[in-house]
Design an enzyme around this catalytic site. Structure first.
Site, short mmCIF file in Angstrom:
data_model
loop_
_atom_site.label_atom_id
_atom_site.label_comp_id
_atom_site.label_asym_id
_atom_site.label_seq_id
_atom_site.Cartn_x
_atom_site.Cartn_y
_atom_site.Cartn_z
N ASP A 1 -2.31 2.27 -4.49
CA ASP A 1 -3.52 2.70 -3.80
C ASP A 1 -4.67 1.75 -4.12
O ASP A 1 -4.58 0.90 -5.00
CB ASP A 1 -3.90 4.12 -4.21
CG ASP A 1 -2.91 5.15 -3.66
OD1 ASP A 1 -2.34 4.89 -2.59
OD2 ASP A 1 -2.72 6.19 -4.32
N HIS B 1 0.82 -1.22 0.00
CA HIS B 1 0.00 0.00 0.00
C HIS B 1 0.86 1.27 0.00
O HIS B 1 0.35 2.37 -0.25
CB HIS B 1 -0.92 0.00 1.23
CG HIS B 1 -2.22 0.71 1.00
ND1 HIS B 1 -2.44 1.57 -0.05
CD2 HIS B 1 -3.39 0.68 1.70
CE1 HIS B 1 -3.66 2.05 0.01
NE2 HIS B 1 -4.27 1.52 1.07
#
EC number: 2.3.1.61
Length: 409
Positions: free
Chosen positions: A384, A380
């Site tokens: 995204d 992450h």
């Protein structure tokens, strides 16, 4: 004259290795190019052949010892076997693990000398003799399946015997009869443990899920599978569809094909896909390179070749180096869903799972379809939610309409 047995050159990324198996014991006759010892790194097993005919006169590094490039492992005497004095054979009075293993395989040596290193190792590990097993390979050679059948048969017999014994003695078995066995981790298993822990501790890993209707691909394989195999001499599997879909999704979402290097993001403009393969030594991830330039037949052939090399312990460091994205298929073991762990420095990994018939709503009707869950684990820090979900939806749409894969639309 003595010929030195040296550790082969190790790749720059490999600092040291472990002496895995001596296939000869002191005093044994060896032939030129015959494999006499295996060296295990954290990635592959390297075979060390004899450079000359002769007799194994000295073992400097026993099994389990850590060695580095060009380190002396032992020596071969090129004198006539009868001229080699037992005084020159350096052995201790106390049997070593190597001595005990060599003694276990000595009786079956003539029968398994022409077997692959993996087969010889399995025979030794399970105390089996090649001449007691019916081989189904070419020329009667043993295959891994032959040995697994023999092991299963023996285990079944042992269970039956133990059950009979337990029935007679269950009332007298003491609690203290329970036992434990402690064995050292192999270099590969230690490396796997280090890498998995590194991935968990150094990435912001998250997993997103979806599901795919596999009916279109299964229909296509049923319709053209036989013709495909006849023309290309390889079976049309599922993995070529998965790889084609992944490559197209990577083109649309370049962040998934990128990696973090310090404070920089490195975008890769090539498509090298790592494929998780289960081997006797553990899970490895050989790499298919330039997948965007490969046909489905070429993909299937390369996967088959890498899988065979993995089972036979023939994978090289080059086979395992690189890769920008990994595909793992737990479905071959029956896994319904999982959260795969990223393979650093890669930024994502795709998990495929078992195909199961389930009721779904389709055009207002409840129908039974072969469904499969998809799982994308990603870093992450770089990827995204929009990119990760879009990437997975792209794969879903391409697999549910495989014609788009062939037309590249």
């Amino acid at each position: 004259m003595a010929i030195e047995i040296l550790v082969p050159d190790l790749p720059e990324s490999v600092a040291d290795a472990t002496v895995a198996t001596w296939h000869k014991k002191l005093g044994d006759t060896v032939k030129r190019d015959e494999v006499i010892v295996e060296i295990e790194t954290d990635k592959v097993v390297l075979e060390v052949p004899a450079l000359s005919d002769g007799v194994l006169a000295e073992v400097v590094q026993a099994e389990g010892e850590t060695v580095v490039s060009k380190q002396l492992l032992g020596k071969i005497s090129t004198a006539q076997e009868g001229d080699v004095s037992s005084a020159t054979l350096k052995a201790t009075n106390e049997p070593t693990p190597s001595d005990r293993q060599n003694a276990a395989i000595e009786n079956s040596h003539n029968h398994n000398a022409d077997q692959s290193p993996v087969i010889r190792r399995l025979l030794a590990e399970h105390d089996l003799q090649a001449d007691q097993i019916q081989g189904s390979g070419v020329g009667g050679r043993l295959t891994r399946e032959d040995i697994e059948r023999e092991i299963a048969k023996r285990q079944a017999q042992q269970v039956k015997q133990e059950a009979a014994t337990e029935q007679n003695t269950i009332s007298t078995v003491a609690y203290s009869a329970r036992s434990e066995k402690r064995v050292p981790m192999t270099r590969l298993r230690k490396r796997i443990a280090e890498r998995l822990l590194e991935a968990k501790n150094s990435t912001a890993m998250l997993t997103t899920f979806n599901e795919v209707d596999m009916q279109p691909i299964m229909t296509l394989r049923k319709t053209y599978g036989e013709k495909f195999e006849k023309q290309h001499s390889v079976r049309l599997g599922f993995m070529s569809f998965y790889i084609k879909a992944v490559v197209e999704a990577l083109k649309r979402y370049p962040e998934v094909n990128a990696s973090i290097d310090g404070d920089d993001v490195v975008y890769h403009n090539y498509f090298d896909i790592s494929i998780a393969v289960s081997t006797p030594r553990g899970l490895v991830t050989p790499v298919l390179r330039d997948c965007d330039k490969l046909s489905m037949a070429e993909i299937e052939k390369q996967i088959k070749a890498l899988a065979e090399k993995g089972r036979d312990g023939k994978l090289t460091v080059e086979d395992l180096t690189g890769g920008n994205f990994t595909i793992t298929n737990g479905g071959v073991f029956g896994s319904l869903m999982s959260t795969p762990i990223i393979n650093p420095p890669q930024s994502a990994i795709l998990g495929m799972h078992a195909i199961k018939e389930r009721p779904i709503a389709l055009n207002g009707q409840v129908v039974i379809r072969p469904m499969m869950y998809l799982a994308l684990s990603y870093d992450h820090r770089l990827i995204d939610g929009r990119e990760s979900v879009g990437f997975l939806v792209t794969i879903k749409e391409l697999l549910e309409d495989p014609t788009r894969l062939l037309l590249e639309i």
